[in-house]
Each structure stands twice: as structure tokens, then as C-alpha cells.
Design a protein around this motif. Structure first.
Motif, PDB file in Angstrom:
ATOM      1  N   VAL A   1       0.964   1.992  -3.907  1.00  0.00           N
ATOM      2  CA  VAL A   1      -0.462   1.669  -3.866  1.00  0.00           C
ATOM      3  C   VAL A   1      -0.697   0.203  -4.212  1.00  0.00           C
ATOM      4  O   VAL A   1      -1.406  -0.520  -3.514  1.00  0.00           O
ATOM      5  CB  VAL A   1      -1.254   2.570  -4.843  1.00  0.00           C
ATOM      6  CG1 VAL A   1      -2.694   2.123  -4.948  1.00  0.00           C
ATOM      7  CG2 VAL A   1      -1.185   4.017  -4.384  1.00  0.00           C
ATOM      8  N   LEU A   2      -0.069  -0.251  -5.301  1.00  0.00           N
ATOM      9  CA  LEU A   2      -0.396  -1.582  -5.805  1.00  0.00           C
ATOM     10  C   LEU A   2       0.301  -2.684  -5.015  1.00  0.00           C
ATOM     11  O   LEU A   2      -0.290  -3.706  -4.711  1.00  0.00           O
ATOM     12  CB  LEU A   2      -0.021  -1.694  -7.284  1.00  0.00           C
ATOM     13  CG  LEU A   2      -0.730  -0.720  -8.224  1.00  0.00           C
ATOM     14  CD1 LEU A   2      -0.134  -0.781  -9.613  1.00  0.00           C
ATOM     15  CD2 LEU A   2      -2.225  -1.003  -8.283  1.00  0.00           C
TER      16      LEU A   2
ATOM     17  N   TYR B   1      -0.334   4.112   1.383  1.00  0.00           N
ATOM     18  CA  TYR B   1      -0.585   5.425   0.797  1.00  0.00           C
ATOM     19  C   TYR B   1      -1.435   6.200   1.779  1.00  0.00           C
ATOM     20  O   TYR B   1      -2.005   5.615   2.704  1.00  0.00           O
ATOM     21  CB  TYR B   1      -1.277   5.280  -0.565  1.00  0.00           C
ATOM     22  CG  TYR B   1      -2.600   4.560  -0.496  1.00  0.00           C
ATOM     23  CD1 TYR B   1      -2.658   3.171  -0.579  1.00  0.00           C
ATOM     24  CD2 TYR B   1      -3.786   5.260  -0.315  1.00  0.00           C
ATOM     25  CE1 TYR B   1      -3.861   2.506  -0.482  1.00  0.00           C
ATOM     26  CE2 TYR B   1      -4.996   4.597  -0.221  1.00  0.00           C
ATOM     27  CZ  TYR B   1      -5.032   3.222  -0.307  1.00  0.00           C
ATOM     28  OH  TYR B   1      -6.226   2.570  -0.195  1.00  0.00           O
TER      29      TYR B   1
ATOM     30  N   ASN C   1      -2.945   4.944  -8.211  1.00  0.00           N
ATOM     31  CA  ASN C   1      -3.942   3.875  -8.268  1.00  0.00           C
ATOM     32  C   ASN C   1      -4.300   3.562  -9.716  1.00  0.00           C
ATOM     33  O   ASN C   1      -5.341   3.961 -10.235  1.00  0.00           O
ATOM     34  CB  ASN C   1      -5.188   4.252  -7.468  1.00  0.00           C
ATOM     35  CG  ASN C   1      -6.032   3.030  -7.173  1.00  0.00           C
ATOM     36  OD1 ASN C   1      -6.187   2.162  -8.023  1.00  0.00           O
ATOM     37  ND2 ASN C   1      -6.572   2.956  -5.978  1.00  0.00           N
TER      38      ASN C   1
ATOM     39  N   MET D   1      -5.190   0.867 -10.992  1.00  0.00           N
ATOM     40  CA  MET D   1      -6.321  -0.027 -11.174  1.00  0.00           C
ATOM     41  C   MET D   1      -7.617   0.766 -11.377  1.00  0.00           C
ATOM     42  O   MET D   1      -8.369   0.539 -12.321  1.00  0.00           O
ATOM     43  CB  MET D   1      -6.440  -0.936  -9.967  1.00  0.00           C
ATOM     44  CG  MET D   1      -7.393  -2.076 -10.160  1.00  0.00           C
ATOM     45  SD  MET D   1      -7.378  -3.123  -8.715  1.00  0.00           S
ATOM     46  CE  MET D   1      -6.304  -4.433  -9.245  1.00  0.00           C
TER      47      MET D   1
END
Ligand code: SF4
Ligand code: SF4
Lengths: 260, 701
Positions: B412-413, B418, B514, B516
Motif C-alpha cells: 500500500v505505502l 492493492y 494502510n 497512514m
């Protein structure tokens, strides 16, 4: 290709909007990117990925637009301009279009992409008026874009009778519908990097124009009063024997709803 | 026997073994740190119960026979270690005995009995193991040459030792008949009265004369020694490494929380974004404990047998998952070790130019393969529901889920790769603090007219009722919130809700990598909670429970969090609410993963259900610790499930087979999943799916 994309900050219409004394109650509201403009940004970024187009975004008014412009950076837009001037407080579609015209004339853009309307006013005028001011071709309600060559696009639009496929010569303005694509979420890494990226904030003077030239003093339309929309009352559920239920419903349609 | 040959064999074997082991250990030391050297006492308890006691092998009803088989082979090995030492001694001096195990000591005789019988048992177990692999062929087993080779070697070890003893027994008898002491020591001989299995072996070779027996003894001795030393050197090369690593792996397992909590990533650290150190993106980012996990996997397949993803034909086979990671790890071993050395150099390097050079070298040592995509498939990574069934049954306590979450974080990062179906839910979270994306201002609408206070109105209450997104926005789950509010009011509990100030805990975002958004949610929630000075929280959602209780402390949110089933059970036992059984027909219960396996709440829901039920309470086939996931965890609630059979259907069918009239759940996501399953099977009229709170509210006296 150089693309100019417009983005408006609007109130989140997922929220209940309350009105007091003819004005919107600001307390508890939150602001987001206009959904159609997100599609415009997605379209722009896709064109950038396909053709290496240069991408610039412009947003007018709305106070602090840092958040939404950073989001667009994180989606893939390279340059962001924010026009903020107290004279624009009561701006309508015509005034927005004039400002955009000035922005357009400062860069040498091949294509303007706007959302076909904004979630807050649902006017759907700005893009079309801008094209008129610029004397450029305009395709509205666009649901698909294909690049033919440097100077031509093949554009599908949802017309009344079905999908119309239009070939349009650049420069041009297109206004896109939500069905054109599924906007990506901003990249995580992009969001972090976007914090360091500059946003060009300008007032009308910096844009090389003035409130008079734009016509801020006399907007063609004006908001006089806000009214709360009526709450939809919940549906009613009927259960039981089908024959009885039908009779009940018919009765109510006649007595309460008065449609028969 | 032959000290020179013996010394030679031992030296060669140990040298090769030491070389392999040093390589393996160096590789572990080059991996990322993991803090597993604390609380030695608790670790020893685990070692005794799980490893030495073989808890997960003999303790599982579903796998009892193979569990007992393994346990006896293991215990047999432990017992035979002492015998092996003595055998090595015999290589130097015939008739060698360890001091306390000699002829003079009762202990020596007792040991012999145990050893003798164990040898017999191990031999039988090995035969059973071969039969099982070759004839019964359990689905979970992966038949390999290595498996048979090792079984054969164990068999040879037992047989050679027994024949060695048998031959000696016969020799002693021959000597005694001639009036001579074997090895000139009267102490040899009586011990065989204690060893029925060796005597049985002796009678098998009863016809042999002295020279043949001498020869046989020699042959069996060297066969045994050579097999054992070869065995030792084969161990580290394959899945039988677990013979060596299982004990330390269990010793170093996570304590308290069942596995490593997701790492709290520093998202503000620009270097981390630059160097791709957020999440697990490269094989060298494993911790040494995760490396040890990979060494230890025995390929027994117990994990996949209980994995909802595997069972419903998703491409997630945990044993292969481990195997692929292990190969990637071993293939890159040299580079990883070099890399770690360079990283150390870089830390000490003060010279800018030099540092740049080192950095360049370091990045050149990354694996050539994409960890997700080439080593582990994307569909594999995203199929996991984080239900932890696999971890709970793994006999050597391997922790799969933290690795999976870390790899998702990387996806994801760093890679932005994804399942895009997650986007609407993530966007809803970002804008309105809930995955449904409904306006945050409607969060407390469910409570309209119920006289439920918000913290803003009155924060002088004992408990916060954490409603959660489902309980606030999902029409079905809103009924559960109402039922719980009703129970709390009836019991006179002093409580309030956060109302529109509550946001999603961020659980699904975090489990979907995720970090974040998770941190955004967590930070805002913790701020709100701490502002009101909240201390005790009740919630009907196990995902909220788990996050509030175990993950928020990482960010400064410390609360006493309790699931509504625990709280209701307490209200009942304190007599604050009284129930009259009002649920007709048989009732069963589906254990939510995040309540049961993650938080060990199994009994309270059951005790409540027995109180409300007029008919019988039936357990599902897969229940308690081994309950089967509904399919919604780990962010899967918000993803498509288009490979294989749907997990919720598999579970619902199991419920339907129980012929009950209601199924109770304790989680809003289970509620949705199972009710959907019932609708799909057209059983929703016959079998009602209800939350514990609803059943209790119906039964309030
Ligand atoms: S992870 Fe554990 S349960 Fe799964 S195959 Fe390996 S040892 Fe067996
Ligand atoms: S956590 Fe559950 S779904 Fe994930 S691998 Fe383990 S058993 Fe399978």
C-alpha cells in the motif's frame, strides 16, 4: 500536450446541511473536492500517463485549498495554482469562467478538463462558458477520451439519444461526467512528498487582471437565500396476506397519497 | 570399538554441521531485530508446555492420532539422547556408561527400561507414520522424498540400536553359560532383564553364534552412528530443521498478544519513504524471529487445513508461503549478510562520499525478485482474513499474520498496489471516518429517541459505549446497538457514547496495510478519548475491541476495554439484569476470530447463551479456538471475493448442518456475513442470525 484542469472545493454533500436565517450553518461542515472534478483529475493523470502531457491544476476561491491541491498532487498532478481574492466571494459561473480564461491565456494550454458540474450548485455552466469566452470547441458530459494525435481527441459523450462519439480539434474544453472513470486514491508516498511541493497562490492582480475586468461587481446570478431541503419521510412496509396488503395499499394511495 | 574411526566420524560430522549452522545463524543475525529476550520465566513455561509437552500436537481432537504419534517420536528422541552419548562413548571404550547411568545405579536401570520401551514405541510410530503418508494420505500432508528419508532413518536408528542391544544380550548369555563375565565385568547382563524390546530383538537373532553376533554388533553400531551423524547433517537442509529450531522458536514466541503487533510506522520519516523501509518490501526486512519461523516450518500443513482462504480454494497455501519465503531467504543469504555488515559500516561512517559509496553497494545487494509479485502472489497476500486460525494450530507457533500485514503495508505505502475495491471504503474513512462513507454527522442517528447521552452532553459517566461504524451506520447492526443500549439502561449502567465525535478505529485499514489512514483515525480517536478522560470502554465489535485494547496503547491510548458479552455476563452474575429463557429451538454460536482467538473470550458468550435458550445449545463442528472465520476480517469485508467458494457460505453451511433455529454472533461483521449466507442458502426464515445483545434484550425479565 499541456492540460489545464479545474478543481472546486465544495461542501461534503454526504452531510446534512442545515440552514439558519437563510444562511448555511457552517458548524460541523467539511469540505472536499467536487466529485466530478476528481474525475477530471483522474482523466488528466491518465492522459499524462499515456502521452506524457504536462498537467496544471487551478482552483478558485474556497479559502485554504492546500489540502485538496495536495491530494491532486498525490494523484499525479504536477503544478497547482490557487486563485484567491476577496472580490471573488460572490462569484458565479460567469465570473469563474472569466478567471479561468485569464489563467488559460497565461499558459499555452492545449486542453481544459473540468468536471461537468459542481456538487454544491449543480449549475454545470463554467466549463461551457469558458469555452465560449475562449472561442474554443467544447464537448460536455464526456464519458471517454482517446488521444488521436497531438492535435486531435476522440471523445465520447453521453447524449440524449445515446453515446455520441466526437472528434475534436485541440485546443478545446471538455467537461467530464462521473461515469468516465474511477478516481484513484492519492498515493501515500505522494501525500508525503506533496507537503514539500509549492502551490502558486495568486490574487486577481497577480493574475494580471482586476475585479472590474472580471465583472465581480455585477454577477449575473446571485444567491439570495438558502432553504433546507425537505426531509424524505421513510418508506412504509406492508406485511401479511397479499390480497389484504394490496387492498390496504390501494386504499392509502387514494386517501393519503391521493394519486388515485 | 574403534577410537580412531569414531574420532574421525565425529570430527567430520561436527565440522560439516557447524559450518551449516554458522551460516544459518549468521543469516538470522543479519536480519532485523526483534525483542524476544525478556521474561525468561514465561518463555520457559511456553517451552515446557507447547514444545516439550507437545500441546498443539496431542491437544487437538481433530489431529489426535498424528499428534500422539509425533509426540512419542519426539519424547523418544529426548530419552534416546542420553543413550546416544553412551554409544559415542562406546566408540572409544567398549561398555562405556555415563557415571549416574552405570550398573551401580538404580537410575541406570530405570533409564534402560524407559529407553527400551521408548525405542519400541518410536519404531511403531515410525511405521504408523509411513503407513499414514503412503496409505491414508491426509490431505494436508505434502509427501516428499525428504519425509520418507527421515522416517526411514529414524527407523534404522531404532532397529540398529535394538539389534545392537539384542546381539549384546545374546553374547552376554553365551559368555555367562561359559562362566565368563562379559567384558570382564559382572555388571553386564542383569540389565537385559529390564529391556523387553531388546530381548525380543535378541530372540529374533537367537540362532546366531558368537562370531556372527560380534559382527552384527559391530555392524549395527557403525550403522547407528553413521545414520545418526548423517541425520544430524540432513536436518538443517530441509523441513526437519525443526528438530533443532522448534524449541527455540517456541521459546521466543510472542507473549501476551498472540503475535507481533503491527509495527507503528514513522510516516513522517522521509528516509523511510526513500529507502522503502516502510512495511516488508524486501526479504532482508524480515526480523530474525521471522527468519527462525521460516527455518522451523515443518510443512505439516495443519495451518492450511484450518485456513478459511485455503479451504475455499483461494491461492493461499501457508506452507508454500513459508517455503517460498524460506527459499528466497536462503538464496539471498550471502547478500543479506554482506548487506548487514555494510549497514553497520554506514552507521559508523562519518565521511559523506564514503557513505554514498556504501549506500550504493547496499542497494546493489537487494534481492532481484519482487517480494510480492514474484515470491508471493498478490492474490495470495490479499486472500488472508487475518483470522489467526493458522497460528493457533501451528505446533511450532509460527506467526503468519504479522508478516502478511507488513507485506500489505509495503504494497500500500510503497508500491501503491492493492485491491482497488478497497478505495471507496478507504475514502469513506478519510472523509467521514467510516468505511460506508456515510456523513459523519449521522453517526448517532441510531440512538435518536433512546435517551442515550453523548460524552459532549455529560462525560461524568463510568463507561463509554464505543458503538463502532457498523453499529452506527449499518441498518442491521444498529439494532444491536439499540439492544445493547437497552440492556445497559435496564441495568442502570452509567454510560455515554461519543456520537459524531467517534470515528472508525481504523482496524480494517491497518490490516489492509494502510497505516497512514489507521494512524489518522487512531490519533483523532485517542485525542477525543483522552480529552474526555475515558477509562473504561464497552463495545459490541471485536475489531474495535482489539484495536482499542491492544493497538491504541502504541499511540498513547490506554483504556480498559471489554466486549459486551463479557460485560453482560458480569451484569448477569451480579444480578443487575435477570433473564428468562425466551429463545425457542436449538441455538448455536459462531466465535468471532477477534473475540476468541485474539482475545480469548470463549466462555462468557456461551454462558449467556445457555441462559437465554429454551432448547439446546449446540456447538459447531469448528468452534472455540478453532472456530472458522466468516470471511470479513483483515479488510476482506471491503474487497471482492471472486476466487473459489465464498468463505461465509462455507461457514453458513456448517451452521445449517447443525439444524438449529438460531445462530448467535458477537461481531457486526460476522452478523452481516452469516446473514448474507443464510439469505443465499434461503434459510434466513428458518435460522435467525442474532447478536448476543439482541438475544439478551429479548430475554430481559
Ligand atoms: S506453519 Fe506451522 S502448521 Fe503450517 S506447515 Fe508450518 S509448521 Fe505446520
Ligand atoms: S490468518 Fe486465517 S486466513 Fe490468514 S492465513 Fe491464517 S488461517 Fe488463513
Amino acid at each position: 500536450m499541456k492540460i489545464l484542469t479545474t478543481v472546486k472545493k465544495v461542501v461534503d454533500v454526504e452531510l446534512n446541511i442545515h440552514v439558519k436565517d437563510g444562511a448555511i450553518v457552517e458548524d460541523g461542515l467539511q469540505y472536499v473536492i467536487n466529485a466530478w472534478d476528481e474525475n477530471a483529475v483522474e482523466t488528466t493523470v491518465q492522459l499524462k500517463e499515456q502521452t506524457g502531457a504536462e498537467t496544471t491544476l487551478v482552483s478558485i476561491g474556497g479559502g485554504d485549498n492546500t489540502d485538496i491541491i495536495r491530494r491532486c498532487y498525490a494523484m499525479g498532478i504536477e503544478r497547482g495554482i490557487h486563485i484567491e481574492d476577496p472580490a471573488l466571494d460572490k462569484a458565479d459561473s460567469f465570473i469563474y469562467a472569466r478567471v479561468l480564461q485569464k489563467v488559460f491565456e497565461q499558459g499555452d494550454y492545449d486542453l481544459v478538463i473540468t468536471g461537468k458540474q459542481a456538487q454544491d450548485t449543480d449549475n454545470g455552466q463554467t466549463g461551457i462558458i469558458l469555452a465560449e469566452y475562449l472561442g474554443l470547441p467544447c464537448v460536455s458530459n464526456v464519458i471517454g477520451v482517446e488521444v488521436i494525435d497531438d492535435k486531435h481527441l476522440k471523445v465520447s459523450r453521453a447524449g440524449d439519444a445515446g453515446t455520441e462519439i466526437v472528434e475534436v480539434e485541440l485546443p478545446a474544453v471538455i467537461t467530464v461526467d462521473v461515469s468516465i472513470n474511477e478516481p484513484r486514491l492519492p498515493q501515500m508516498r505522494g501525500l508525503m512528498m506533496a507537503k514539500k511541493k509549492k502551490i502558486e497562490v495568486m490574487d486577481l492582480a497577480a493574475l494580471g487582471t482586476s475585479a472590474e475586468e472580471i465583472g465581480c461587481a455585477a454577477p449575473k446570478s446571485e444567491v439570495i437565500e438558502f432553504m433546507e431541503s425537505e426531509k424524505r419521510s421513510g418508506g412504509r412496509k406492508f406485511e401479511g396476506d397479499p390480497a389484504e396488503v394490496t387492498a390496504q395499499v390501494v386504499e392509502l394511495l387514494a386517501s393519503e397519497a391521493k394519486v388515485i | 570399538m574403534n577410537p580412531y574411526l569414531m574420532s574421525f566420524l565425529i570430527l567430520v560430522a561436527l565440522a560439516v554441521f557447524a559450518r551449516t549452522m554458522t551460516g544459518r545463524i549468521k543469516l538470522l543475525m543479519a536480519l532485523e531485530p526483534a525483542d524476544r529476550f525478556n521474561r525468561i520465566k514465561d518463555r520457559l513455561v511456553n517451552l515446557v508446555v507447547i514444545a516439550i509437552g507437545q500441546k498443539r500436537l496431542v491437544g487437538r481432537a481433530r489431529e489426535r492420532s498424528s499428534g500422539i504419534m509425533h509426540a512419542f517420536i519426539f519424547w523418544g528422541f529426548c530419552v534416546l539422547l542420553i543413550r546416544s552419548l553412551m554409544l559415542y562413548g562406546e566408540g572409544f571404550q567398549e561398555g562405556f556408561r555415563l557415571p549416574v547411568f552405570g550398573h551401580e545405579n538404580l537410575l541406570g536401570y530405570l533409564y534402560l527400561v524407559v529407553k527400551d520401551i521408548m525405542e519400541g514405541i518410536v519404531l511403531v510410530m515410525v511405521l504408523y507414520a509411513i503407513y499414514r503418508r503412503a496409505v491414508i494420505k491426509p490431505k494436508r500432508l505434502h509427501n516428499s522424498f525428504e519425509a520418507y528419508l527421515v522416517l526411514a532413518m529414524i527407523g534404522i536408528l531404532m532397529i540398529s540400536d535394538l539389534l545392537y542391544d539384542g546381539a549384546r544380550c545374546n553374547l552376554v548369555n553365551i559368555y555367562h553359560a561359559a562362566g565368563i563375565s562379559y567384558l570382564n565385568h559382572p555388571g553386564y547382563g542383569p540389565e537385559f532383564a529390564w529391556t523387553p524390546v531388546a530381548r525380543a530383538a535378541a530372540s529374533l537373532i537367537g540362532g546366531l553364534g558368537q562370531p556372527a553376533l560380534d559382527g552384527l554388533m559391530q555392524a549395527m553400531f557403525w550403522l547407528h552412528i553413521c545414520t545418526q551423524l548423517t541425520f544430524l547433517n540432513i536436518l538443517p537442509l530441509g523441513k526437519h530443521f525443526h528438530v533443532i529450531t522448534a524449541l527455540p522458536n517456541v521459546f521466543f514466541k510472542s507473549l501476551d498478544y498472540p503475535h507481533d503487533k503491527p509495527k507503528l510506522l514513522d510516516l513522517e520519516d522521509e528516509d523511510a519513504w526513500e529507502n522503502e523501509t516502510l512495511g516488508l518490501n524486501h526479504i532482508h526486512q524480515l526480523t530474525w524471529k521471522q527468519g527462525l519461523d521460516l527455518y522451523t516450518c515443518t510443512e505439516c500443513g495443519r495451518c492450511k487445513d484450518v485456513c478459511p482462504a485455503y479451504v475455499t480454494d483461494k491461492p493461499l497455501n501457508l506452507f508454500e508461503f513459508n517455503d517460498h519465503l524460506k527459499h528466497e531467504l536462503l538464496e539471498n543469504a550471502d547478500n543479506i549478510i554482506k548487506r548487514a555488515e555494510l549497514v553497520r559500516q554506514l552507521e559508523q561512517c562519518r565521511d559523506q562520499q564514503e557513505a554514498e559509496k556504501i549506500k550504493e553497494k547496499i542497494s546493489g545487494l537487494n534481492s532481484q525478485k519482487q517480494l510480492v509479485g514474484e515470491v508471493i502472489g498478490e492474490d495470495t497476500l490479499w486472500a488472508c482474513t487475518t483470522c489467526r486460525a493458522c497460528e493457533e494450530v501451528c505446533p511450532v507457533t509460527i506467526e503468519h499474520v504479522p508478516r502478511i500485514i507488513a507485506m500489505r503495508q509495503g504494497q500500500v505505502l510503497m508500491a501503491e498496489a492493492y485491491p482497488k475495491e478497497l478505495n471507496p471504503a478507504l475514502k469513506g474513512l478519510e472523509r467521514n471516518g467510516n468505511p460506508w462513507g456515510i456523513g459523519y454527522d449521522k453517526r448517532a442517528d441510531w440512538a435518536e429517541g433512546l435517551e442515550v447521552k453523548t460524552m459532549a452532553e455529560d462525560s461524568d459517566v463510568e463507561y463509554l459505549f464505543w458503538v463502532g461504524c457498523a453499529g452506527s451506520f449499518d441498518d442491521r447492526s444498529k439494532k444491536v446497538s439499540k439492544a445493547l443500549a437497552q440492556i445497559l439502561q435496564k441495568a442502570g449502567v452509567s454510560f455515554a457514547i461519543l456520537g459524531t465525535e467517534e470515528k472508525c478505529t481504523g482496524d480494517f485499514a491497518r490490516k489492509a496495510g494502510n497505516e497512514m489512514l489507521y494512524q489518522m483515525m487512531a490519533q483523532e480517536n485517542i485525542e477525543t478519548l483522552n480529552n474526555y478522560g475515558v477509562k473504561k470502554i464497552i463495545t459490541a465489535c471485536p475489531h474495535c475491541l482489539n484495536t482499542l485494547k491492544h493497538e491504541y496503547p502504541q499511540m498513547g491510548g490506554n483504556y480498559e476495554v471489554i466486549h459486551h458479552s463479557q460485560f453482560i455476563a458480569r451484569l448477569i452474575s451480579e444480578g443487575r439484569i435477570r433473564l428468562k429463557p425466551s429463545v425457542s429451538g436449538a441455538l448455536t454460536y459462531h466465535d468471532p476470530c477477534y473475540l476468541g482467538r485474539y482475545n480469548n473470550v470463549f466462555d462468557q458468550p456461551r454462558s449467556i447463551l445457555k441462559d437465554v435458550c429454551q432448547g439446546s445449545f449446540k456447538e459447531l463442528e469448528r468452534c472455540g479456538q478453532e472456530s472458522f472465520c466468516c470471511g470479513a476480517g483483515g479488510g476482506r469485508m471491503w474487497m471482492e471475493e471472486n476466487i473459489g467458494k465464498r468463505i461465509n457460505l462455507e461457514r453458513t453451511e456448517e451452521i445449517v448442518r447443525q439444524q438449529v433455529s438460531s445462530v448467535a454472533v458477537g461481531c457486526p461483521f460476522c452478523l452481516t456475513m452469516i446473514e448474507d449466507g443464510m439469505k443465499e442458502l434461503e434459510k434466513e426464515e428458518e435460522i435467525r442470525t442474532l447478536d448476543i445483545a439482541e438475544l439478551v434484550a429479548m430475554s430481559l425479565a
